[in-house]
Design a protein around this motif. Structure first.
Motif, short mmCIF file in Angstrom:
data_model
loop_
_atom_site.label_atom_id
_atom_site.label_comp_id
_atom_site.label_asym_id
_atom_site.label_seq_id
_atom_site.Cartn_x
_atom_site.Cartn_y
_atom_site.Cartn_z
N ALA A 54 14.08 -10.11 18.95
CA ALA A 54 13.53 -9.13 19.91
C ALA A 54 14.58 -8.11 20.32
O ALA A 54 14.31 -6.90 20.43
N ALA A 55 15.83 -8.58 20.54
CA ALA A 55 16.90 -7.65 20.90
C ALA A 55 17.17 -6.66 19.78
O ALA A 55 17.36 -5.45 20.00
N ALA A 56 17.21 -7.18 18.54
CA ALA A 56 17.45 -6.30 17.40
C ALA A 56 16.32 -5.28 17.25
O ALA A 56 16.54 -4.10 16.97
N TYR A 57 15.09 -5.73 17.46
CA TYR A 57 13.95 -4.82 17.35
C TYR A 57 13.99 -3.74 18.43
O TYR A 57 13.75 -2.56 18.17
N GLY A 58 14.32 -4.16 19.67
CA GLY A 58 14.44 -3.17 20.75
C GLY A 58 15.54 -2.17 20.49
O GLY A 58 15.37 -0.96 20.72
N TRP A 59 16.69 -2.64 20.01
CA TRP A 59 17.80 -1.72 19.71
C TRP A 59 17.41 -0.74 18.62
O TRP A 59 17.68 0.46 18.71
N ALA A 60 16.74 -1.26 17.58
CA ALA A 60 16.33 -0.38 16.48
C ALA A 60 15.28 0.62 16.96
O ALA A 60 15.30 1.80 16.59
N THR A 61 14.38 0.16 17.83
CA THR A 61 13.35 1.07 18.34
C THR A 61 13.95 2.17 19.19
O THR A 61 13.59 3.35 19.07
N MET A 62 14.90 1.81 20.06
CA MET A 62 15.56 2.82 20.90
C MET A 62 16.32 3.82 20.06
O MET A 62 16.25 5.03 20.29
N ASN A 63 17.04 3.35 19.07
CA ASN A 63 17.77 4.28 18.20
C ASN A 63 16.82 5.18 17.44
O ASN A 63 17.09 6.36 17.22
N GLN A 64 15.68 4.64 17.06
CA GLN A 64 14.71 5.45 16.33
C GLN A 64 14.15 6.54 17.23
O GLN A 64 14.00 7.69 16.83
N PHE A 65 13.82 6.20 18.51
CA PHE A 65 13.31 7.19 19.44
C PHE A 65 14.35 8.26 19.75
O PHE A 65 14.05 9.45 19.83
N ASP A 66 15.63 7.81 19.95
CA ASP A 66 16.69 8.80 20.21
C ASP A 66 16.83 9.74 19.03
O ASP A 66 16.98 10.96 19.20
N SER A 67 16.78 9.20 17.83
CA SER A 67 16.90 10.05 16.65
C SER A 67 15.73 11.02 16.55
O SER A 67 15.91 12.20 16.25
N ALA A 68 14.52 10.53 16.85
CA ALA A 68 13.35 11.42 16.81
C ALA A 68 13.46 12.50 17.86
O ALA A 68 13.15 13.68 17.62
N ALA A 69 13.92 12.13 19.10
CA ALA A 69 14.07 13.14 20.15
C ALA A 69 15.10 14.19 19.76
O ALA A 69 14.91 15.39 19.99
N GLU A 70 16.21 13.73 19.17
CA GLU A 70 17.23 14.68 18.72
C GLU A 70 16.68 15.61 17.64
O GLU A 70 16.95 16.81 17.63
N LYS A 71 15.89 15.06 16.73
CA LYS A 71 15.31 15.89 15.68
C LYS A 71 14.35 16.92 16.26
O LYS A 71 14.34 18.09 15.87
N ILE A 72 13.52 16.50 17.24
CA ILE A 72 12.57 17.43 17.86
C ILE A 72 13.31 18.53 18.62
O ILE A 72 12.97 19.71 18.54
N ALA A 73 14.37 18.14 19.38
CA ALA A 73 15.15 19.14 20.11
C ALA A 73 15.81 20.13 19.17
O ALA A 73 15.83 21.34 19.41
N ALA A 74 16.37 19.63 18.06
CA ALA A 74 17.01 20.53 17.10
C ALA A 74 15.98 21.47 16.47
O ALA A 74 16.25 22.66 16.28
N ALA A 75 14.79 20.94 16.17
CA ALA A 75 13.75 21.79 15.58
C ALA A 75 13.30 22.87 16.55
O ALA A 75 13.11 24.03 16.17
#
Length: 216
Positions: A54-75
């Motif tokens: 569960a911890a690994a899944y949460g960490w991966a999910t948070m990193n995925q959301f941060d990466s998506a937010a960064e991509k949206i902001a850059a776009a």
């Protein structure tokens, strides 16, 4: 009722059976205890694995959301950097409308006396030399009248040789229309305040329009 003597074969057989039964029961108890310990260890390992997963899944999910937010902001930043915003509208000032379309409207050109108005060819019968001067008037509405500033120029001079300012108001009387005129200033300087007058010359003179924009 019978008694078996100590050390007899029957007594020895009975003792062996009792000992065998006790050893079997002890092995059963040990096996049960080992089963419970193994089950507890298995449950602990399973729960620990679930927690780590569960911890690994949460960490991966948070990193995925941060990466998506960064991509949206850059776009969005890249898109806005190439966008040209154009505005079109109007601002209402009392009864006048100023339209903000393209360049601001140019100020109306100041009136210039024509050659005919100056009468350059006019001359007296005596053929004397004629000096031509002209006056430019600046009028500011004030109360029920207006404050007039006159600039007197000689020929084609850029600076006036004389400036004066006065308050003017017309009123209808029984004998006809009467113009009231109060001298306020001369060459950028306010005239002396009359002692028996309710009119404050300094206040009215602050509305005079001098050629250089300030008092001389």
């Amino acid at each position: 009722m019978s008694y078996v003597a100590q050390g007899s074969p029957e007594n020895i057989a009975l003792a062996q059976q009792v000992n065998g039964r006790l050893r079997a029961e002890s092995r059963i108890v040990f096996a049960r205890a080992f089963l419970f310990r193994a089950a507890g260890a298995g449950v602990f390992v399973a729960l620990a694995g679930i927690g780590v997963g569960a911890a690994a899944y949460g960490w991966a999910t948070m990193n995925q959301f941060d990466s998506a937010a960064e991509k949206i902001a850059a776009a969005m930043q890249a898109a806005l950097s190439d966008v040209t915003l154009k505005t079109k509208g109007e601002v209402t000032l009392t009864d006048n409308v100023l339209k903000l379309e393209g360049a601001l409207p140019k100020a109306a050109a100041a009136p210039t006396p024509t050659k005919a108005q100056l009468g350059a060819d006019a001359a007296p019968a005596s053929k004397a030399i004629v000096n031509t001067t002209f006056t430019v008037f600046k009028q500011v509405p004030y109360l029920d009248g207006q404050i007039v500033t006159g600039w007197n120029f000689k020929d084609s001079a850029d600076q006036p040789y004389q400036q004066y300012c006065y308050f003017s108001r017309r009123s209808n009387e029984s004998k006809g229309q009467v113009e009231i005129k109060i001298d306020l200033a001369m060459d950028g300087k306010t005239l002396p305040q009359p002692q028996k007058s309710d009119v404050n010359l300094a206040i009215l003179a602050s509305n005079c329009v001098w050629h250089d924009g300030k008092s001389l």
